[in-house]
Scaffold this active site. Structure first.
Site, mmCIF file in Angstrom:
data_model
loop_
_atom_site.group_PDB
_atom_site.id
_atom_site.type_symbol
_atom_site.label_atom_id
_atom_site.label_comp_id
_atom_site.label_asym_id
_atom_site.label_seq_id
_atom_site.Cartn_x
_atom_site.Cartn_y
_atom_site.Cartn_z
ATOM 1 N N ALA A 34 14.019 2.547 -10.624
ATOM 2 C CA ALA A 34 13.325 2.627 -11.916
ATOM 3 C C ALA A 34 12.694 3.995 -12.175
ATOM 4 C CB ALA A 34 12.272 1.534 -11.992
ATOM 5 N N ASN A 63 2.352 -3.494 -12.973
ATOM 6 C CA ASN A 63 2.551 -3.666 -11.531
ATOM 7 C C ASN A 63 1.280 -4.068 -10.798
ATOM 8 O OD1 ASN A 63 2.479 -0.944 -12.712
ATOM 9 N ND2 ASN A 63 2.115 -0.235 -10.629
ATOM 10 N N GLN A 118 8.852 -4.810 -13.079
ATOM 11 C CA GLN A 118 8.162 -5.947 -12.454
ATOM 12 C C GLN A 118 8.524 -7.275 -13.106
ATOM 13 O OE1 GLN A 118 6.429 -5.872 -9.733
ATOM 14 N NE2 GLN A 118 6.068 -3.682 -9.486
ATOM 15 N N SER A 157 14.690 -2.175 -11.423
ATOM 16 C CA SER A 157 14.882 -1.685 -10.062
ATOM 17 C C SER A 157 15.242 -2.844 -9.142
ATOM 18 C CB SER A 157 13.572 -1.051 -9.591
ATOM 19 O OG SER A 157 13.731 -0.536 -8.298
ATOM 20 N N THR A 197 28.395 9.523 -6.978
ATOM 21 C CA THR A 197 29.143 8.430 -6.340
ATOM 22 C C THR A 197 28.304 7.158 -6.345
ATOM 23 O OG1 THR A 197 30.243 10.047 -4.983
ATOM 24 C CG2 THR A 197 30.319 7.780 -4.198
ATOM 25 N N CYS A 248 -5.490 7.106 -2.641
ATOM 26 C CA CYS A 248 -6.226 8.172 -1.970
ATOM 27 C C CYS A 248 -5.425 9.459 -2.107
ATOM 28 C CB CYS A 248 -6.380 7.799 -0.506
ATOM 29 S SG CYS A 248 -7.334 8.997 0.382
HETATM 30 N N1 PMP Z 1 7.894 1.039 -12.761
HETATM 31 C C1 PMP Z 1 7.096 0.098 -12.247
HETATM 32 C C2 PMP Z 1 6.329 -0.804 -13.167
HETATM 33 C C3 PMP Z 1 6.988 -0.056 -10.866
HETATM 34 O O1 PMP Z 1 6.192 -1.001 -10.356
HETATM 35 C C4 PMP Z 1 7.718 0.819 -10.022
HETATM 36 C C5 PMP Z 1 7.613 0.723 -8.514
HETATM 37 N N2 PMP Z 1 6.313 0.738 -8.037
HETATM 38 C C6 PMP Z 1 8.560 1.777 -10.612
HETATM 39 C C7 PMP Z 1 8.616 1.866 -11.979
HETATM 40 C C8 PMP Z 1 9.399 2.702 -9.769
HETATM 41 O O2 PMP Z 1 10.446 1.981 -9.210
HETATM 42 P P1 PMP Z 1 11.404 2.554 -8.048
HETATM 43 O O3 PMP Z 1 10.682 2.311 -6.780
HETATM 44 O O4 PMP Z 1 12.640 1.738 -8.179
HETATM 45 O O5 PMP Z 1 11.651 3.972 -8.351
#
Ligand code: PMP
Length: 386
Positions: free
Chosen positions: A69, A147, A177, A199, A237, A322
């Protein structure tokens, strides 16, 4: 046995997902662009079909695959807005950094960036969104499910407002999410969405695979150049093993939308309130993902609590981060105007279909052992800015 309660960070691939991946690391190691008889393009076709079914998209061709994502979010923003010279980009105040940071980069290049505030429950303020929309709005991005809090944004309502005021603006949602946890209907309630990011590793597929949905009729330019894969849209790829896992995970995702997770989460919250009458469950009044509880126990230090629980074999998340030795409270809680001290004690518990009642009981026991410092008074919550 480790108790894993941080499923919004990443999820465990099921055995069937692992079984689906393995042939593409073994005998079927071929390039997806190799001769069709190798079967190496099958995972891409299967993943696109499974996602089209899961999200009720028009057709499998609506999907392009990425590494996850972060790439998807950067791609949609950059390719829709870069080089435009002028125009407005609108995002919510509670986006993931993979939206916020590219959007701020675009603002440095001259675009006008508006971050729409949320209310005290973490829901986007529709009045503020409506006021922010102007004729020159290029792009609007609103996270489907946050998230940290798990709050589900009113995508249907947002889409209606955008279409009324700026029919030409692109409407994107980061559904990382939400996919696999909540029903999504791209031809129904979400029909105003143009672009959607997702993702694999958030819904029991392997890490390193994700993608975007592009509504038929919407043009999106590639972000990377240098290969003809995926019709030149996303050269490189293909991750055939990851896609095989994604296809299987998307196929299994409906199981996660059963009531098991939600009833476990509700039971957890009820017991949390019974044991800790002073607990604050963030966004409890808003529509939320069925698997997430983001809560503060006043007087605990979230970073320390995560370490203590971790050493007892229990993994949970925290919204605090942090950096450079300083602890920063969750950006989402700050946007909700939660008091600083309360935000610093926020822990996130996020369940999956592998979570059990026993996990919850063990966590509740462990939470009772956490040291809590006396805090003077957190004061009244300030009113959100108009
Ligand atoms: N968007 C949201 C709302 C997420 O929670 C996250 C992952 N913490 C991401 C994007 C990024 O996803 P990825 O780990 O697949 O790059």
């Amino acid at each position: 046995m480790l108790i894993y309660l941080d499923n919004n960070a990443t999820t465990r691939p099921s055995q069937t997902v692992i079984d689906a991946v393995l042939p593409y690391l073994g005998d079927c190691y071929f390039n997806a662009s190799s001769a069709p008889f190798t079967g190496a393009d099958k995972p891409r076709v299967d993943a696109a079909r499974a996602l089209a079914h899961l999200l009720n998209a028009e057709e499998p061709n609506c999907f392009a695959f990425t590494s996850g994502a972060t790439e998807s979010n950067n791609w949609v923003l950059m390719s829709s807005c870069r080089g435009k010279g002028t125009g407005r980009v609108i995002i919510s105040a509670i986006e993931h950094p993979s939206i916020t940071e590219p959007a701020r980069e675009l603002a440095k290049g001259g675009l006008d960036l508006i971050e729409v505030p949320v209310d005290q429950d973490g829901v986007i303020r529709l009045d503020a969104l409506s006021n922010a929309l102007r004729d020159d709005t290029l792009f609007v991005s609103v996270i489907a499910a946050n998230n940290e809090t798990g709050v589900l944004q009113p995508i249907q309502e947002i889409g209606r407002i955008i279409r009324e005021r700026c029919p030409a603006a692109l409407f994107h949602t980061d559904a990382t999410q939400a996919v696999g946890k909540n029903a999504i209907d791209l031809q129904g309630k979400w029909h105003d969405i143009d672009l959607l990011s997702f993702s694999g590793h958030k819904c029991h597929a392997p890490k390193g695979v994700g993608g975007i949905y592009v509504r038929p009729g919407i043009d999106i330019a590639p972000m990377m150049l240098g290969g003809g894969q995926q019709q030149g849209l996303r050269p490189g790829t293909l991750n055939t093993a990851g896609l095989a896992g994604l296809a299987q995970a998307a196929h299994e995702a409906r199981a996660d939308m059963s009531e098991h997770i939600q009833s476990l989460r509700n039971e957890f919250e009820q017991r949390l309130i019974d044991i800790f009458p002073d607990v604050i469950i963030h966004s409890v009044r808003a529509p939320r993902l069925p698997n997430t509880t983001f809560f503060s126990l006043p007087g605990i230090v979230a970073g320390d609590a995560v370490d203590i629980l971790g050493s007892a074999g229990i993994l949970v998340g925290t919204g605090a981060a942090c950096s450079s030795g300083a602890i920063h409270p969750s950006k989402t809680l700050m946007a909700m105007h939660v008091a600083h001290e309360i935000a610093l004690s926020a822990l996130r518990v996020s369940l999956s279909r592998f979570s059990t009642a026993e996990d919850i009981s063990r966590l509740l026991q462990a939470l009772q052992t956490l040291p809590r410092k006396a805090i003077a008074s957190v004061g009244a919550l300030p009113k959100p800015a108009p």
